[in-house]
Design an enzyme around this catalytic site. Structure first.
Site, mmCIF file in Angstrom:
data_model
loop_
_atom_site.group_PDB
_atom_site.id
_atom_site.type_symbol
_atom_site.label_atom_id
_atom_site.label_comp_id
_atom_site.label_asym_id
_atom_site.label_seq_id
_atom_site.Cartn_x
_atom_site.Cartn_y
_atom_site.Cartn_z
ATOM 1 N N GLU A 29 39.953 34.675 37.093
ATOM 2 C CA GLU A 29 40.978 33.717 37.500
ATOM 3 C C GLU A 29 40.828 33.538 39.004
ATOM 4 O OE1 GLU A 29 44.649 31.435 36.439
ATOM 5 O OE2 GLU A 29 43.083 32.400 35.262
ATOM 6 N N GLY A 45 40.968 51.532 46.989
ATOM 7 C CA GLY A 45 39.642 51.229 47.509
ATOM 8 C C GLY A 45 39.452 49.780 47.873
ATOM 9 N N ASP A 46 38.245 49.481 48.309
ATOM 10 C CA ASP A 46 37.876 48.141 48.746
ATOM 11 C C ASP A 46 36.847 47.551 47.790
ATOM 12 O OD1 ASP A 46 35.717 49.738 49.314
ATOM 13 O OD2 ASP A 46 35.813 49.471 51.489
ATOM 14 N N GLY A 47 35.982 46.680 48.316
ATOM 15 C CA GLY A 47 35.003 46.027 47.468
ATOM 16 C C GLY A 47 34.029 46.989 46.813
#
Length: 475
Positions: free
Chosen positions: A229, A188-190
């Site tokens: 990070e 998937g994406d965002g």
């Protein structure tokens, strides 16, 4: 129903793969099932969990050809992809040693000697990992492995830029009892990543500051911890006592390894004016020897720029510097060989307003700036919104350390560069916008996946309420 979307091959520039984003409703069902299986995963014990993960690492090696092919298509490079696969076994063993050395804390209260205590560690049931595209396998498991050893279930959402490696991993996982139930990779994406954050008990994210802010804010709204990070603009300081050959060799590697597509890549090099000319001569000569792998993935040093948009960012930084008076000594032009390649680009005659000195580069650009005094070098190195890591070169470690202590960054390499990418025992925290949360290295990298619970035991008489009578206290 989510629609499939195409994925680009960085070597050819062709969109030759497709993934279908996992919808939020399915993420919810997957998470619920994983929570049930996590209870069993925890109950089988630390030794059994380690043995299963060692089996997984060995299976990766057994199926290396298939996984490697997918990683090569994802990233356009072979050797580093092979290193990513081989590195999983060592990482499992390292985290296993840390976990086996850990003990619950037992003690006695200093103010109330009849009260003893034990601090126990309870793993978060479900950990989410959203990983980036520059090291797809390594950065999916850098957080997942210690979490799994701790007894957590882990839900990974790889980058949509480099998703191919997930499918062969899923096939390997189907052959490993227990692990297949508590380690799941979703495409998937965002939007998929946001759905993951809504279902987990803590989230680990590696990527840009922009997206990291979104992840951190969503985690805060959900009242769960986030370990972020993020980006870097790592500086190097080369003092006049430094060995020029040694420093230029290390800094070239640390600036362009993986095509500079690493958070800890060196992106600014400050060199004492007394050795600046000699340093430049050595650096330019070495940069000119670097070859591209555009003709053959198994020949050459630099692979393609993985993310298509990154190629334009790099060219924009180069053009901005050139237009403002900078001198480009090597490279300087993104080359089209189907995909996009860029040779090491050494840049001098820089001014502080140039994008190459202010914005994250994430590519093989080497801006080099002379300095007159050490204080000037420290000030300029710290003049950044980022504080991931840095390095200092000098004739002795003591001289370099004295400078390194003044740098605003979490990991300082002494007479080397980007050591945080090569060794993982030393704990560090990201400064400024480069991240937040406990160190992902060393013991903290393991303990951050636990909630501490204190058991406080009274071995004497109960404290009576009369002990708080005003008359009792005053008398």
């Amino acid at each position: 129903m989510s629609s499939p979307f195409p994925v680009r091959n960085p070597r050819t520039g062709v969109y030759d793969y497709r993934i279908t984003p996992t919808p939020a409703s399915e993420i919810s069902l997957i998470s619920s099932t994983m929570r049930v299986h996590q209870e069993t995963w925890l109950q089988i014990g630390l030794g059994k969990r380690i043995a299963i993960l060692q089996q997984f690492a060995e299976s990766l090696i057994d199926h290396k050809e298939t996984v490697l092919k997918a990683l090569e298509q994802d990233t356009g490079r072979s050797l580093i992809s092979s290193v990513e696969i081989d590195g999983i076994k060592g990482a499992v063993d390292r985290w296993a040693a840390i976990a086996c050395a850990h003990k619950n804390e037992i003690g006695v209260s200093s103010s109330m000697p009849h009260i003893s205590y034990e601090v126990t560690y309870n793993p978060y049931p479900l950990v989410g990992v959203i990983s980036p595209w520059n090291f797809p396998l390594t950065l999916s498991f850098i957080d997942a492995l210690p979490a799994l050893i701790a007894g957590c279930a882990v839900l990974i959402k790889p980058s949509e830029i480099t998703p191919r490696f997930a499918e062969p991993l899923r096939k390997i996982l189907t052959t490993i009892p227990h692990l297949k139930d508590v380690l799941v990779l979703v495409d998937g994406d965002g939007e998929t990543g946001a759905a993951v954050v809504d279902q987990v008990d803590t989230i680990c994210f590696t990527g840009s500051v922009k997206t990291g802010r979104i992840v951190g804010e969503q985690a805060a709204r959900n009242f769960i911890p986030s370990f972020l990070e993020l980006g870097g603009k790592d500086p190097a300081i080369v003092l006049k006592s430094a060995d020029i050959d040694h420093a230029s060799t290390a800094l070239l590697r640390a600036s362009i390894l993986n095509n500079g597509q690493a958070c800890q890549s060196i992106e600014r090099i400050y060199v004492d004016e007394a050795i600046y000319a000699d340093f430049m001569e050595a650096l330019i000569h070495k940069a000119q020897q670097v070859t591209l792998n555009s003709d053959d993935i198994h020949k050459g040093i630099l692979g393609p720029i993985i993310f298509e948009k990154q190629a334009q960012i790099l060219q924009d930084q180069i053009d901005d510097a050139r237009e403002k008076g900078a001198v480009i000594h090597t490279g300087g032009h993104v080359e089209n060989h189907g995909g996009s390649w860029l040779k090491p680009t050494v840049i001098t005659d820089l001014t502080p307003d140039m994008l190459v000195l202010t914005e994250e580069t994430f590519g093989p650009l080497l801006p080099v700036i002379p300095f007159n005094t050490v204080d000037e070098a420290i000030s300029r190195a710290n003049d950044s919104d980022y504080g991931l890591s840095a390095c200092v070169f000098a004739a002795t470690a003591e001289e370099a350390i004295e400078v390194g202590r003044h740098l605003e960054a979490g990991g300082i390499s002494i007479n080397e560069a980007s050591l945080t990418a090569l060794m993982h025992e030393a704990e560090k925290n990201s400064f400024k916008l480069s991240g937040m949360g406990a160190s992902r290295m060393g013991h903290s990298g393991y303990l951050r996946f636990f909630r501490r619970q204190s058991l406080m035991i009274n071995n004497g008489k109960a404290l009576p309420i009369h002990a708080f009578d005003e008359n009792y206290i005053s008398n």
